[in-house]
Motif scaffolding. Structure first.
Motif, mmCIF file in Angstrom:
data_model
loop_
_atom_site.group_PDB
_atom_site.id
_atom_site.type_symbol
_atom_site.label_atom_id
_atom_site.label_comp_id
_atom_site.label_asym_id
_atom_site.label_seq_id
_atom_site.Cartn_x
_atom_site.Cartn_y
_atom_site.Cartn_z
ATOM 1 N N LYS A 65 -40.302 64.212 107.804
ATOM 2 C CA LYS A 65 -39.321 64.467 106.747
ATOM 3 C C LYS A 65 -37.938 64.383 107.385
ATOM 4 C CE LYS A 65 -42.132 65.351 103.245
ATOM 5 N NZ LYS A 65 -42.165 64.534 102.018
ATOM 6 N N TRP A 66 -37.059 63.599 106.754
ATOM 7 C CA TRP A 66 -35.827 63.160 107.404
ATOM 8 C C TRP A 66 -34.632 64.069 107.137
ATOM 9 C CZ3 TRP A 66 -34.554 60.452 111.360
ATOM 10 C CH2 TRP A 66 -33.306 59.828 111.473
ATOM 11 N N PHE A 67 -34.548 64.662 105.942
ATOM 12 C CA PHE A 67 -33.475 65.608 105.620
ATOM 13 C C PHE A 67 -34.108 66.886 105.104
ATOM 14 C CE2 PHE A 67 -30.489 62.055 105.654
ATOM 15 C CZ PHE A 67 -29.352 62.654 106.188
ATOM 16 N N CYS A 68 -34.140 67.896 105.947
ATOM 17 C CA CYS A 68 -34.761 69.169 105.597
ATOM 18 C C CYS A 68 -33.698 70.262 105.649
ATOM 19 C CB CYS A 68 -35.901 69.497 106.551
ATOM 20 S SG CYS A 68 -37.210 68.256 106.582
ATOM 21 N N SER A 69 -33.065 70.519 104.513
ATOM 22 C CA SER A 69 -32.094 71.608 104.465
ATOM 23 C C SER A 69 -32.827 72.935 104.429
ATOM 24 C CB SER A 69 -31.189 71.459 103.240
ATOM 25 O OG SER A 69 -30.291 70.387 103.409
ATOM 26 N N ASN A 70 -32.250 73.921 105.129
ATOM 27 C CA ASN A 70 -32.920 75.201 105.353
ATOM 28 C C ASN A 70 -34.228 74.957 106.098
ATOM 29 O OD1 ASN A 70 -32.329 77.918 105.083
ATOM 30 N ND2 ASN A 70 -33.727 78.192 103.369
ATOM 31 N N GLU A 124 -18.273 78.120 113.595
ATOM 32 C CA GLU A 124 -19.133 78.256 114.774
ATOM 33 C C GLU A 124 -20.545 77.706 114.562
ATOM 34 O OE1 GLU A 124 -18.768 82.292 116.267
ATOM 35 O OE2 GLU A 124 -16.728 82.381 115.497
ATOM 36 N N GLY A 125 -21.038 77.701 113.367
ATOM 37 C CA GLY A 125 -22.320 77.076 113.058
ATOM 38 C C GLY A 125 -23.530 77.785 113.645
ATOM 39 N N HIS A 126 -24.658 77.080 113.638
ATOM 40 C CA HIS A 126 -25.938 77.596 114.112
ATOM 41 C C HIS A 126 -26.478 76.678 115.205
ATOM 42 C CE1 HIS A 126 -25.439 79.746 110.395
ATOM 43 N NE2 HIS A 126 -25.774 78.722 109.640
ATOM 44 N N GLN A 141 -24.184 88.025 104.913
ATOM 45 C CA GLN A 141 -24.241 87.243 103.681
ATOM 46 C C GLN A 141 -25.569 87.438 102.968
ATOM 47 O OE1 GLN A 141 -23.282 83.084 104.091
ATOM 48 N NE2 GLN A 141 -21.101 83.511 103.989
ATOM 49 N N GLU A 142 -26.659 87.422 103.722
ATOM 50 C CA GLU A 142 -27.986 87.577 103.126
ATOM 51 C C GLU A 142 -28.171 88.968 102.529
ATOM 52 O OE1 GLU A 142 -30.353 86.586 106.471
ATOM 53 O OE2 GLU A 142 -30.145 84.410 106.188
ATOM 54 N N TYR A 155 -29.065 81.787 114.194
ATOM 55 C CA TYR A 155 -28.013 81.838 113.191
ATOM 56 C C TYR A 155 -26.785 82.582 113.705
ATOM 57 C CZ TYR A 155 -31.040 80.050 109.502
ATOM 58 O OH TYR A 155 -31.842 79.245 108.735
ATOM 59 N N HIS A 156 -25.645 82.214 113.127
ATOM 60 C CA HIS A 156 -24.435 82.975 113.366
ATOM 61 C C HIS A 156 -24.703 84.420 112.934
ATOM 62 C CE1 HIS A 156 -20.329 84.432 112.985
ATOM 63 N NE2 HIS A 156 -19.905 83.346 113.608
#
Length: 592
Positions: free
Chosen positions: A212-217, A67-69, A93-94, A86-87
């Motif tokens: 910034k092109w790839f920002c994970s989290n 289902e994703g975010h 999980q956290e 967020y899902h």
């Protein structure tokens, strides 16, 4: 003590089980690399974590992936939000990772039951277990630890509140970290970064401008970003490091535009997107123009995370394959009874053991370097092993996940079965933290700048010299031959031009991995024989050395070799049955 083989046919699939209990490889590595008193404390924690992962997070990870975010850049009035919706299962999980098990706390503050923090090897072992269920979630966990490492080392106290948030055990007080490096025009060429940092009237407070092109989290409150201050030189020497949160201390949303989330192939549990800084408030970490050096500390940890995460993905994929092979019947037998499948499972298991021993040796060296400093042999070896570990294990995880899917057949290709997600998630591992060519170049830098060969050669020789069992001694002779070839290769590259060294860089990394891993497996085999009277690791070492260094005339078809077909070898390597050391040595012929 003799151990019976694991009956994988008792499981329906690789869940509703304890991942720690079913993984003696990780158990062995933890006991090897943890200090004794830390392992005594950690063993129960790791077992409890493996139980929770197998019975709770294995299912929530699948649901989140389906289902994703969703990104909410603006509210209905057009005001900036920069929020990720967020899902709802992410909260669980956290709670498990951060609050219940202290995965970003225990390396910086004493956990319950201890007076001192544990080493980073523990964080990396926990992250490997997380990767059994969700490589995507391992990303923010790791970057939170990585950002805390940087602040712990280089902040003078101004950012203490952020450090405490990154390492908090109470989830309501906890914040996550991130590492925003990549810019569209730069990619792996970090020195080409263009995001600029303008000074303000407030000391150590800057405003960031650029993309910034790839920002994970993407929405992390403890994100670290590289930027160039006015009049700074070009290249990496001109970069400074800043902490740039999603919200400012007064609660207002920072001056950034979260443009979109990337529509990724995998790791869907971690939102990755694009950020346009529009005067974002940011706080200098350490000194100006030292940013790349500071970020390298985080990069070392993230690359090790990539390696131990690869180990976790391989472990789960291998578990799914073993269970299916033990259950599926074809032509009257379960498929793990057939020679081809036995050979495949043995070689997958040996690859897993190789990835684990090399990666966690890197973790051990990281911990040792923390105690001894940058002028130690541990630092030289760490600098060499980390890029090699990241490069090799990433590719191994993709191959293992792909073949596990094949063992499950058509079921393995559909979303209800975990191998499909494992392969999608694994495919990012060769890309995160630098692709293979960049890592090969970093391997060469470790040799040229840190003179890592000076530590490497006695390190390997000491391990080979310590082998005593006659069967292992024969294997050590085979490794010794290839070790001499490695030394010749290092001498050759030292006299050739840079282009020649670069051309052969990846093959050199391959050779370093194979020689060091062989030496480590022999060391483990000898220690297991000495401590437990068990020769299982000796069979693992034998198979690794045979497949890497053996005679491959006619690709081995004419060799007469039947190693993986033998019941004893298959039960030991794939199912963890113990082996009597005497069984390795052929009896001498009787005198006439």
């Amino acid at each position: 003590m003799a151990t019976d083989p694991i009956d994988y046919g008792e499981l329906d699939e690789g869940r509703n089980c304890n991942y720690w209990a079913l993984d003696p490889t990780l158990q062995f590595e933890a006991q090897r690399v943890y200090p004794d008193e830390e392992f005594e404390w950690a063993e129960d924690v790791l077992s409890e974590f493996g139980e929770v992962l197998g019975h709770r997070m294995a299912d929530t990870a699948d649901r989140i992936d389906e289902e994703g975010h969703e990104l909410k850049s603006f509210d209905k009035y057009g005001d900036r939000l920069n929020e990720v919706e967020y899902h709802p299962l992410m909260r669980e999980q956290e709670e498990i990772a951060y609050e219940e098990f202290g995965i970003t706390h225990d390396a910086f503050h004493a956990p319950p039951g201890r007076d001192e923090p544990v080493g980073l090897s523990h964080a990396l072992m926990m992250q490997a277990l997380v990767s059994y269920v969700d490589m995507g979630f391992c990303c923010p966990v790791s970057m939170t630890n990585g950002a805390a490492i940087v602040l712990d080392k280089f902040d003078d106290g101004d950012l203490e509140e952020y450090f405490e948030g990154l390492t908090a055990r109470n989830l309501d007080e906890h914040i996550e970290g991130a590492m925003f490096l990549t810019e569209e025009q730069g990619g792996s060429d970090v020195g080409a970064n263009e995001v600029r940092a303008e000074r303000t009237d407030e000391d150590r407070v800057y405003e960031l401008y650029g993309e910034k092109w790839f920002c994970s989290n993407i929405d992390a409150e403890g994100a670290l970003a590289l930027a160039r201050t006015p009049d700074a030189p070009e290249g990496v020497d001109g970069l400074s490091l800043f902490l740039v949160p999603r919200t400012k201390p007064n609660g207002e949303v920072n001056e950034s535009h979260f443009r979109r989330l990337k529509d990724k192939l995998g790791t869907l549990s971690v939102p990755t997107g694009e950020i346009e800084f529009e005067g974002a408030e940011a706080y200098l970490v350490g000194e100006e123009e030292e940013g790349f050096k500071y970020m390298a500390e985080m990069m070392n940890f993230e690359r090790l995370t990539n390696a131990t995460g690869s180990v976790g993905v391989m472990g789960r994929a291998l578990l799914e394959a073993k269970v299916r092979a033990a259950q599926r019947e074809a032509f009257g037998d379960t498929i793990d009874e057939y020679p081809l499948m036995r050979r495949d499972l043995v070689d997958m298991a040996v690859d897993y053991e190789a990835a684990a021993v090399f990666s966690f040796e890197g973790a051990r060296l990281l911990d040792e370097r923390e105690r001894q400093g940058d002028d130690s042999a541990a630092y030289q070896l760490m600098r060499l092993f980390i890029p090699v570990a990241k490069y090799k294990t990433a590719r191994m995880s993709v191959e293992t996940a792909s073949y596990a899917m094949e063992i499950l057949g058509g079921n393995g290709y559909v979303r209800e079965h975990t191998t499909e997600r494992l392969l999608r998630d694994a495919q990012v591992l060769p890309i995160w933290e630098g692709p293979s060519n960049i890592l090969a170049l970093d391997t060469l830098r470790a040799l040229n700048r840190e003179n890592a060969h000076e530590a490497l050669i006695p390190y390997v020789q000491e391990k080979l010299d310590a082998v005593e069992h006659p069967h292992l001694d024969e294997l050590a002779d085979d490794v010794e031959e290839r070790f001499l070839e490695l030394q010749n290769a290092l001498a050759t590259l030292a006299t050739e031009d840079g282009d020649y060294a670069q051309y052969h860089g990846k093959r050199l990394a391959d050779l370093i991995f194979d020689v060091v891993t062989a030496a480590l497996l022999l060391e483990e085999a000898q220690s297991q024989i000495d401590a437990e009277g068990d020769a299982r690791k000796a069979l693992v070492a034998e198979r690794f050395i045979g497949t890497r260094f053996g005679d491959d005339e006619a690709y081995g078809v004419t060799s007469g070799e039947r190693f993986a077909m033998e019941d004893d070898a298959f039960e030991a390597i794939v199912k963890y049955a113990s082996v009597e050391p005497e069984a390795l040595v052929e009896p001498a012929p009787a005198d006439d």
